[in-house]
Design a protein around this motif. Structure first.
Motif, PDB file in Angstrom:
ATOM      1  N   THR A 111       0.921  -1.279   0.194  1.00 55.43           N
ATOM      2  CA  THR A 111       0.039  -0.026   0.033  1.00 55.43           C
ATOM      3  C   THR A 111       0.925   1.315  -0.147  1.00 55.43           C
ATOM      4  O   THR A 111       1.800   1.435   0.934  1.00 55.43           O
ATOM      5  CB  THR A 111      -1.075  -0.005   1.154  1.00 55.43           C
ATOM      6  OG1 THR A 111      -1.645  -1.267   1.063  1.00 55.43           O
ATOM      7  CG2 THR A 111      -1.700   1.139   1.286  1.00 55.43           C
ATOM      8  N   ILE A 112       0.527   2.185  -0.871  1.00 48.96           N
ATOM      9  CA  ILE A 112       1.397   3.307  -0.897  1.00 48.96           C
ATOM     10  C   ILE A 112       1.119   4.378   0.172  1.00 48.96           C
ATOM     11  O   ILE A 112       0.099   4.627   0.386  1.00 48.96           O
ATOM     12  CB  ILE A 112       1.126   4.223  -2.216  1.00 48.96           C
ATOM     13  CG1 ILE A 112       1.611   3.316  -3.246  1.00 48.96           C
ATOM     14  CG2 ILE A 112       1.878   5.695  -2.239  1.00 48.96           C
ATOM     15  CD1 ILE A 112       1.013   3.752  -4.738  1.00 48.96           C
ATOM     16  N   THR A 113       2.245   4.577   1.058  1.00 49.59           N
ATOM     17  CA  THR A 113       1.854   5.314   2.458  1.00 49.59           C
ATOM     18  C   THR A 113       2.760   6.566   1.984  1.00 49.59           C
ATOM     19  O   THR A 113       2.179   7.599   2.975  1.00 49.59           O
ATOM     20  CB  THR A 113       2.836   4.686   3.469  1.00 49.59           C
ATOM     21  OG1 THR A 113       3.945   4.337   3.089  1.00 49.59           O
ATOM     22  CG2 THR A 113       2.016   3.444   3.876  1.00 49.59           C
ATOM     23  N   HIS A 114       3.505   6.717   1.222  1.00 53.40           N
ATOM     24  CA  HIS A 114       4.039   8.192   0.978  1.00 53.40           C
ATOM     25  C   HIS A 114       4.200   8.439  -0.447  1.00 53.40           C
ATOM     26  O   HIS A 114       4.351   7.437  -1.120  1.00 53.40           O
ATOM     27  CB  HIS A 114       5.336   8.261   1.769  1.00 53.40           C
ATOM     28  CG  HIS A 114       5.480   7.822   3.041  1.00 53.40           C
ATOM     29  ND1 HIS A 114       5.167   6.892   3.787  1.00 53.40           N
ATOM     30  CD2 HIS A 114       5.601   8.915   4.033  1.00 53.40           C
ATOM     31  CE1 HIS A 114       5.230   6.862   5.100  1.00 53.40           C
ATOM     32  NE2 HIS A 114       5.591   8.022   5.488  1.00 53.40           N
ATOM     33  N   ILE A 115       4.253   9.553  -0.716  1.00 53.53           N
ATOM     34  CA  ILE A 115       4.538  10.016  -2.131  1.00 53.53           C
ATOM     35  C   ILE A 115       5.697  11.077  -2.265  1.00 53.53           C
ATOM     36  O   ILE A 115       5.717  12.123  -1.078  1.00 53.53           O
ATOM     37  CB  ILE A 115       3.491  10.921  -2.854  1.00 53.53           C
ATOM     38  CG1 ILE A 115       2.540   9.712  -3.173  1.00 53.53           C
ATOM     39  CG2 ILE A 115       4.056  11.477  -4.164  1.00 53.53           C
ATOM     40  CD1 ILE A 115       0.929  10.686  -3.588  1.00 53.53           C
ATOM     41  N   TRP A 116       6.854  10.868  -2.560  1.00 52.18           N
ATOM     42  CA  TRP A 116       8.090  11.594  -2.626  1.00 52.18           C
ATOM     43  C   TRP A 116       8.153  12.253  -4.018  1.00 52.18           C
ATOM     44  O   TRP A 116       8.481  11.489  -5.133  1.00 52.18           O
ATOM     45  CB  TRP A 116       9.364  11.004  -2.590  1.00 52.18           C
ATOM     46  CG  TRP A 116       9.482  10.182  -0.900  1.00 52.18           C
ATOM     47  CD1 TRP A 116       8.484  10.470  -0.090  1.00 52.18           C
ATOM     48  CD2 TRP A 116      10.497   9.518  -0.676  1.00 52.18           C
ATOM     49  NE1 TRP A 116       9.140   9.646   1.198  1.00 52.18           N
ATOM     50  CE2 TRP A 116      10.322   9.132   0.678  1.00 52.18           C
ATOM     51  CE3 TRP A 116      11.833   8.988  -1.093  1.00 52.18           C
ATOM     52  CZ2 TRP A 116      11.249   8.528   1.690  1.00 52.18           C
ATOM     53  CZ3 TRP A 116      12.498   8.398  -0.055  1.00 52.18           C
ATOM     54  CH2 TRP A 116      12.283   8.045   1.013  1.00 52.18           C
ATOM     55  N   ASN A 117       7.926  13.614  -4.265  1.00 51.71           N
ATOM     56  CA  ASN A 117       7.911  14.030  -5.534  1.00 51.71           C
ATOM     57  C   ASN A 117       9.179  14.747  -5.901  1.00 51.71           C
ATOM     58  O   ASN A 117       9.784  15.328  -4.890  1.00 51.71           O
ATOM     59  CB  ASN A 117       6.865  15.054  -5.893  1.00 51.71           C
ATOM     60  CG  ASN A 117       5.440  14.493  -5.849  1.00 51.71           C
ATOM     61  OD1 ASN A 117       4.611  15.116  -5.070  1.00 51.71           O
ATOM     62  ND2 ASN A 117       5.097  13.738  -6.857  1.00 51.71           N
ATOM     63  N   THR A 118       9.985  14.579  -7.077  1.00 43.99           N
ATOM     64  CA  THR A 118      10.967  15.388  -7.330  1.00 43.99           C
ATOM     65  C   THR A 118      10.989  16.704  -8.058  1.00 43.99           C
ATOM     66  O   THR A 118      11.486  17.868  -7.767  1.00 43.99           O
ATOM     67  CB  THR A 118      11.879  14.297  -8.635  1.00 43.99           C
ATOM     68  OG1 THR A 118      11.226  14.431  -9.660  1.00 43.99           O
ATOM     69  CG2 THR A 118      12.267  13.004  -8.017  1.00 43.99           C
ATOM     70  N   HIS A 119       9.893  16.971  -8.719  1.00 42.83           N
ATOM     71  CA  HIS A 119       9.181  18.190  -9.262  1.00 42.83           C
ATOM     72  C   HIS A 119       7.962  18.424  -9.632  1.00 42.83           C
ATOM     73  O   HIS A 119       7.264  17.179  -9.733  1.00 42.83           O
ATOM     74  CB  HIS A 119      10.147  18.622 -10.491  1.00 42.83           C
ATOM     75  CG  HIS A 119      10.246  18.011 -11.478  1.00 42.83           C
ATOM     76  ND1 HIS A 119      10.710  16.671 -11.553  1.00 42.83           N
ATOM     77  CD2 HIS A 119      10.003  18.187 -12.980  1.00 42.83           C
ATOM     78  CE1 HIS A 119      10.529  16.132 -12.848  1.00 42.83           C
ATOM     79  NE2 HIS A 119      10.081  17.083 -13.517  1.00 42.83           N
TER      80      HIS A 119
END
Ligand SMILES: [Zn+2]
Length: 251
Positions: free
Chosen positions: A47-55
């Motif tokens: 299950t996706i718990t985090h989103i780390w965006n680069t830009h």
């Protein structure tokens, strides 16, 4: 234990899920395609718990809202991502983000856009670099300045040379054509291009790449190399970099 699950999505993006098997947490590195990310996570039983965006570009953060709605994931992102989605924690150069007991350093790699970051998981020797650097290339300079972009690439150059670079696109074959034009007579580059051509002919991915190889072959990381300066000019590396970038844009 951390594991990386890589998969192609959209026309030429790579999606990445970073999973901590101890805590069960999973970070989506960027969100080009929410449905594909959710499908890939489900297939892994994660299950996706985090989103780390680069830009903030839509093929990097455009799936945030749909993934948040489906999973309640927390978004860690540069502030520019506000254009597309809510952010739970704004991140910038020098910050540390965690996935359970594992940590990643946030590095400023702006130049393609302002507020572009990379996530360097030091202990694993891996970095998610978004559209800052590609195998044999770098991102287009949409928002930044040559000095800023060169400083960003120089930060990448200073990572441990064994670092695995997870780039966000499969652009390598086109990049290779320009690299050959930019740096003729580089035997390491010729050998790399042969491998790339064979891999693509077999339908294989050329990403991730390894920093040591890029240092020897990627013209954009070599803007202070005498052979590159001789061909492209410039009184400082960022000027040579600017000439290379313009050369690629018009190639
Ligand atoms: Zn981009």
């Amino acid at each position: 234990m951390l594991s990386v699950h890589q998969f192609p999505c959209l026309s030429d993006n790579y999606g990445y899920l970073l999973h901590n098997s101890v805590t069960g947490e999973t970070a989506a590195i960027d969100t080009p395609d929410a449905k594909e990310y959710l499908k890939q996570a489900e297939a892994k039983g994660w299950t996706i718990t985090h989103i780390w965006n680069t830009h903030w570009h839509p093929d990097h953060a455009g799936g945030n809202v749909e993934i948040i709605e489906a999973t309640g994931a927390r978004v860690l992102a540069p502030k520019e991502v506000e254009k597309l989605s809510p952010i739970d924690r704004v991140v910038a150069h020098g910050d540390i983000v965690n996935l359970g007991e594992h940590r990643a350093d946030v590095i400023d790699v702006s130049g393609h856009t302002n507020g572009h970051v990379a996530f360097h998981v030091v202990e694993e020797g891996i970095a998610f670099v978004g559209d800052s650097v590609f195998a044999l290339g770098c991102g287009r300079m949409f928002e930044g300045e040559p000095k800023q972009f060169w400083a960003s690439l120089d930060r990448i150059r200073r990572l441990p040379t064994a670092t695995t670079l997870y780039c966000a696109h499969e652009y390598t074959e086109a990049n290779a054509k320009f690299a050959q034009h930019a740096d003729p007579g580089n035997s390491a580059l010729e050998a790399y291009i042969e491998e790339i051509t064979a891999k693509r002919a077999r339908g294989e991915w050329t990403v991730p790449t390894v920093l040591s190889r890029e240092l020897a072959t990627n013209p954009f990381l070599r803007a202070d190399d005498p052979a590159i300066i001789a061909k492209w000019g410039g009184d400082a590396p960022h000027e040579t970099f600017a000439a290379l970038r313009a050369g690629k844009d018009n190639f």
